[in-house]
Design an enzyme around this catalytic site. Structure first.
Site, PDB file in Angstrom:
ATOM      1  N   ASP A 190       0.718  -1.405  -0.223  1.00 53.03           N
ATOM      2  CA  ASP A 190      -0.235   0.245   0.001  1.00 53.03           C
ATOM      3  C   ASP A 190       0.943   1.404  -0.029  1.00 53.03           C
ATOM      4  O   ASP A 190       1.851   1.395   0.992  1.00 53.03           O
ATOM      5  CB  ASP A 190      -0.411  -0.455   0.887  1.00 53.03           C
ATOM      6  CG  ASP A 190      -2.014   0.111   1.053  1.00 53.03           C
ATOM      7  OD1 ASP A 190      -2.391   1.216   0.575  1.00 53.03           O
ATOM      8  OD2 ASP A 190      -3.521  -0.390   1.181  1.00 53.03           O
ATOM      9  N   ASP A 239      -3.492   4.743  -2.121  1.00 55.52           N
ATOM     10  CA  ASP A 239      -4.606   5.486  -1.193  1.00 55.52           C
ATOM     11  C   ASP A 239      -4.365   6.383  -1.523  1.00 55.52           C
ATOM     12  O   ASP A 239      -3.945   7.581  -1.710  1.00 55.52           O
ATOM     13  CB  ASP A 239      -3.405   5.294   0.063  1.00 55.52           C
ATOM     14  CG  ASP A 239      -4.889   5.696   1.138  1.00 55.52           C
ATOM     15  OD1 ASP A 239      -5.830   4.699   1.454  1.00 55.52           O
ATOM     16  OD2 ASP A 239      -4.378   6.203   2.358  1.00 55.52           O
ATOM     17  N   GLU A 291      -6.616   3.420  -5.387  1.00 58.80           N
ATOM     18  CA  GLU A 291      -7.969   3.280  -4.878  1.00 58.80           C
ATOM     19  C   GLU A 291      -8.393   5.022  -5.220  1.00 58.80           C
ATOM     20  O   GLU A 291      -8.104   6.362  -4.479  1.00 58.80           O
ATOM     21  CB  GLU A 291      -7.623   3.433  -3.059  1.00 58.80           C
ATOM     22  CG  GLU A 291      -9.143   3.308  -2.580  1.00 58.80           C
ATOM     23  CD  GLU A 291      -8.840   4.156  -1.367  1.00 58.80           C
ATOM     24  OE1 GLU A 291      -9.903   3.738  -0.188  1.00 58.80           O
ATOM     25  OE2 GLU A 291      -8.288   4.788  -0.567  1.00 58.80           O
ATOM     26  N   HIS A 311     -11.300  -3.571   3.618  1.00 60.62           N
ATOM     27  CA  HIS A 311     -11.612  -2.670   5.503  1.00 60.62           C
ATOM     28  C   HIS A 311     -12.399  -1.504   5.303  1.00 60.62           C
ATOM     29  O   HIS A 311     -12.419  -0.914   6.521  1.00 60.62           O
ATOM     30  CB  HIS A 311      -9.689  -2.496   5.569  1.00 60.62           C
ATOM     31  CG  HIS A 311      -9.386  -1.406   4.458  1.00 60.62           C
ATOM     32  ND1 HIS A 311      -9.095  -1.776   3.132  1.00 60.62           N
ATOM     33  CD2 HIS A 311      -8.645  -0.049   5.168  1.00 60.62           C
ATOM     34  CE1 HIS A 311      -8.684  -0.922   2.951  1.00 60.62           C
ATOM     35  NE2 HIS A 311      -8.300   0.396   4.661  1.00 60.62           N
ATOM     36  N   ASP A 312     -12.572  -0.625   4.790  1.00 61.32           N
ATOM     37  CA  ASP A 312     -13.791   0.836   4.734  1.00 61.32           C
ATOM     38  C   ASP A 312     -15.320   0.455   4.837  1.00 61.32           C
ATOM     39  O   ASP A 312     -15.855   0.937   5.019  1.00 61.32           O
ATOM     40  CB  ASP A 312     -12.906   1.937   3.287  1.00 61.32           C
ATOM     41  CG  ASP A 312     -11.397   1.626   3.732  1.00 61.32           C
ATOM     42  OD1 ASP A 312     -11.772   2.085   4.754  1.00 61.32           O
ATOM     43  OD2 ASP A 312     -10.863   1.958   3.099  1.00 61.32           O
TER      44      ASP A 312
END
Ligand code: TEU
Length: 499
Positions: free
Chosen positions: A99, A195, A250, A309-310
């Protein structure tokens, strides 16, 4: 289907390292824990893993507040452990993505500490966005996007106050991130997940906004045109390495159209499409969402995602039965797909985490009005005998344990494993094209060549399946017999058919 690059049809498994596997019993997952589960991941049948941040971090936002971009959090291991993981993964045919967090760092990052120690107007401050007064922008986690420092200036943080935004107008920031990218590519990673890839550049005038919460629409801080030169330069770095390295941005959008400039040739190899996380389990909505992606670029460049994970876990959004039908949809769509750890176990969102144990800044910054994302980050139940974990596992977690699911032909794990194995073998699956099949309004069905059909019943009563020769896989074991006997799909189920 004539796929040339591995990432165009890869199934990538997202690992949230602190919540994956704990090798040393300190209640926190670690990199050696991931390495010890490579056999599990190989048996599941994924092509690659994406590790969310494992870097040194004060954990203001689960590690998305990076204090050192070129090291491993000592609680999670060492760089040697990372190298060991990449090597062992390669031996099992699994690639590793890391990431990259370029919109902001941690307030503990040495560059931000230096900025705080230096006076207003200094070169040190110019690495971040300092101003004499705030704008009306809101943090994504609630509250203002600006925090005042003792000398009176304010710094911008689109997320937590522990996550100051870098100043992307400063060429030194560009050079710094190039070196970070090379650092991980040199270590053998197959790619990067970028990200908040729609963030980074801000309107240099830092204007007040008519709506201080412009959501994910293009705004003074999201989807700026300057991004695309930057991503072209990153693409050139990726392409200068051997082995088809990828980067997946993302990029959250309100409308699929907003993805278009990111998908121009020469930019990041991939950007996520979050369409499936945004629509209901409804044939019309799904069809429209899928078409939007197919017209833009397709799932090879814009991989499919049910959860991460969000977002609230798919089982909780859809219910378990429909989540199984959704899993077969995810893995049948053309292109690449991402699976978030625990999806293959059918884990639901955990609601009852005690407030004192919650870690998400969104919970804190909204005074508990928003529960936040901890509920999808509860550590994986490897066995029915629960171990202490940093986010507590509920008493009923053992029901979902990996060791229990392995022996149960009706389990989520067995469904995912069967689907991934078939996806590897079937010539119609992976990258390629699809064609909708018409049926009743509750039928979602498409064909892929050669000889494959996905069909799902999104209604409340049985529907006739499209004509088929063979039942390849069904979302529930019992559906096979119903299809063979009556050619019908029960409500809430899906099938992979051969024709
Ligand atoms: O998430 C990005 C993110 O939270 C925003 O894109 C947001 O969802 C959207 O703009 C709201 O409308 C990433 C990580 O996945 C997340 O875990 C981090 O908390 C966040 O960035 C900050 O690093």
């Amino acid at each position: 289907m004539g796929t040339s690059l591995w990432w165009q049809d890869a199934v990538v498994y997202e690992v949230y390292p602190r919540s994956f596997a704990d090798s040393n019993g300190d209640s926190l997952g670690d990199l050696t824990g991931v390495r010890q589960k490579l056999r599990y991941l190989a048996d599941l049948g994924v092509d690659a893993i994406w590790l969310t941040p494992f870097y040194p971090s004060p954990l203001a936002d689960g590690g998305y507040d990076v204090a050192d971009y070129r090291d491993v959090d000592p609680r999670l291991g060492t760089l040697a452990d990372f190298d060991h993981l990449v090597r062992d993964a390669r031996d099992r045919g699994i690639r590793v993505l890391v990431d990259l967090v370029p919109n902001h760092c941690s307030a503990e990052h040495p560059r931000f500490r230096a900025a705080l120690a230096a006076p207003p107007g200094s070169q040190e401050r110019d690495w971040f966005i300092f101003r004499d007064g705030p704008t009306n922008w809101h943090s994504m986690f609630g509250g203002p996007a600006w925090t005042q420092v003792p000398d009176g200036q304010w710094y911008l943080h689109l997320f937590d106050s522990g996550q100051p935004d870098w100043n992307w107008q400063n060429p030194d920031v560009l050079a710094f991130f190039e070196s970070v990218i090379r650092f991980w590519l040199d270590r053998g990673v197959a790619g990067l997940r970028v990200d908040v890839a729609h963030g980074l550049f801000k309107d240099p005038d830092l204007p007040d906004l008519d709506d201080p919460d412009p959501a994910d629409h293009p705004s003074a801080y999201y989807h700026r045109p300057e991004l695309h030169d930057l991503y072209r330069s990153w693409r050139a770095i990726l392409d200068s390495y051997h082995g088809d390295r990828t980067a997946v941005g993302e990029v959250w959008t309100e409308e699929a159209q907003t993805l278009r400039p990111y998908l121009e040739p020469g930019g990041l190899p991939q950007v996520f499409n979050f369409q499936l996380t945004r629509v209901r389990w409804d044939a019309g909505e799904l069809r429209e969402a899928i078409d939007a992606v197919q017209t833009l670029a397709g799932g090879a460049r814009a991989p499919w995602v049910l959860g991460n994970h969000d977002v609230t876990r798919p089982v909780t959004r859809y219910g378990p039965r429909r989540a199984r039908a959704a899993a077969l949809l995810l893995l049948a769509l053309p292109g690449s797909a991402y699976i978030y750890q625990g999806e293959e176990l059918g884990l639901p969102q955990v609601r009852g985490i005690p407030p004192a144990r919650r870690a998400d800044p969104r919970f804190r910054r909204t005074g508990g009005r928003a529960l936040g994302r901890d509920g999808c980050r509860v550590p994986i139940p490897w066995s029915a005998s629960r171990e202490p974990t940093w986010l507590p596992q509920p008493a009923w977690w053992g029901r979902y344990a990996v060791d229990a699911q392995r022996g149960d032909p009706g389990s989520f794990l067995r469904l995912y494993t069967a689907a991934l194995a078939m996806r590897r073998d079937h010539p119609a699956l992976g990258a390629g094209s699809m064609a909708w099949l018409e049926g009743g309004q509750d039928l979602l069905a498409f064909a892929r060549e050669p000889g494959f059909v996905y069909a799902a019943n999104l209604g409340q009563v049985p529907v006739a399946a499209p004509p088929f020769r063979k039942v390849l896989l069904t979302s529930e074991p019992a559906v096979r017999d119903v299809l063979i006997a009556r050619g019908a799909l029960p409500p809430g189920t899906a099938a992979w058919l051969g024709r």
